[in-house]
Design a protein around this motif. Structure first.
Motif, short mmCIF file in Angstrom:
data_model
loop_
_atom_site.label_atom_id
_atom_site.label_comp_id
_atom_site.label_asym_id
_atom_site.label_seq_id
_atom_site.Cartn_x
_atom_site.Cartn_y
_atom_site.Cartn_z
N PHE A 21 0.83 -1.20 0.00
CA PHE A 21 0.00 0.00 0.00
C PHE A 21 0.87 1.26 0.00
O PHE A 21 0.65 2.18 -0.78
N LEU A 22 1.87 1.29 0.88
CA LEU A 22 2.75 2.47 0.94
C LEU A 22 3.57 2.62 -0.34
O LEU A 22 3.75 3.73 -0.84
N ALA A 23 4.04 1.50 -0.89
CA ALA A 23 4.80 1.57 -2.14
C ALA A 23 3.91 2.04 -3.29
O ALA A 23 4.33 2.86 -4.11
N GLY A 24 2.70 1.54 -3.36
CA GLY A 24 1.78 1.95 -4.42
C GLY A 24 1.41 3.42 -4.32
O GLY A 24 1.35 4.13 -5.33
N LEU A 25 1.16 3.88 -3.10
CA LEU A 25 0.85 5.30 -2.90
C LEU A 25 2.02 6.17 -3.33
O LEU A 25 1.84 7.20 -4.00
N THR A 26 3.22 5.75 -3.00
CA THR A 26 4.42 6.50 -3.38
C THR A 26 4.61 6.50 -4.89
O THR A 26 4.97 7.53 -5.47
N LEU A 27 4.35 5.38 -5.53
CA LEU A 27 4.50 5.33 -6.98
C LEU A 27 3.43 6.15 -7.70
O LEU A 27 3.68 6.70 -8.77
N VAL A 28 2.25 6.24 -7.13
CA VAL A 28 1.18 6.97 -7.80
C VAL A 28 1.35 8.48 -7.65
O VAL A 28 1.23 9.22 -8.63
N ILE A 29 1.63 8.97 -6.44
CA ILE A 29 1.69 10.42 -6.25
C ILE A 29 3.11 10.97 -6.10
O ILE A 29 3.28 12.18 -6.05
N GLY A 30 4.10 10.11 -6.00
CA GLY A 30 5.48 10.57 -5.91
C GLY A 30 5.97 10.62 -4.46
O GLY A 30 5.19 10.67 -3.51
N THR A 31 7.28 10.62 -4.33
CA THR A 31 7.90 10.56 -3.00
C THR A 31 7.65 11.83 -2.20
O THR A 31 7.27 11.76 -1.02
N GLN A 32 7.89 13.00 -2.79
CA GLN A 32 7.73 14.25 -2.05
C GLN A 32 6.29 14.47 -1.62
O GLN A 32 6.03 14.89 -0.48
#
Length: 117
Positions: A21-32
């Motif tokens: 979930f955290l990896a997918g959220l990061t990939l969708v909206i970006g790290t920053q």
């Protein structure tokens, strides 16, 4: 995560679901933007509860961890519920169910939507 809950709160599957979930959220909206989303001062209670729940799942307390994580999830993503309800009402079968007279009032109250009258 759904499989982890269905298999009586299997800690390994819940942990993998949290990581994905955290990896997918990061990939969708970006790290920053992900860091900014979780570091907002007005949502700090939700962030602390969400990550505490993930930590509890990692240390093999899955039931308590999921409850704490769910509370944090609602605090963090609660602003999106009216948008999700609006989207679900446009779907063919689910929209008819959510627009039923008794269910419609409950869903409107839970999502915070105002009635037109």
């Amino acid at each position: 995560m759904l499989m982890g809950v269905m298999l009586f709160f299997d800690g390994g599957l819940l942990a993998i679901g949290n990581i994905l979930f955290l990896a997918g959220l990061t990939l969708v909206i970006g790290t920053q933007k992900t860091i900014y989303f979780f570091a907002r001062p007005q949502k700090m209670r939700g962030t602390i509860c969400f990550f505490s729940g993930i930590l509890l799942v990692f240390i093999k307390w899955p039931i308590i961890g999921v409850i704490v994580e769910l509370f944090g999830f609602i605090n963090l993503f609660g602003d999106f519920f009216p948008v999700v309800v609006g989207f679900l009402r446009k779907l063919p079968v689910i929209g008819n169910i959510l627009s039923a007279p008794g269910i419609s009032k409950v869903i409107d109250r839970m999502s915070g939507q105002k009635l037109p009258v």
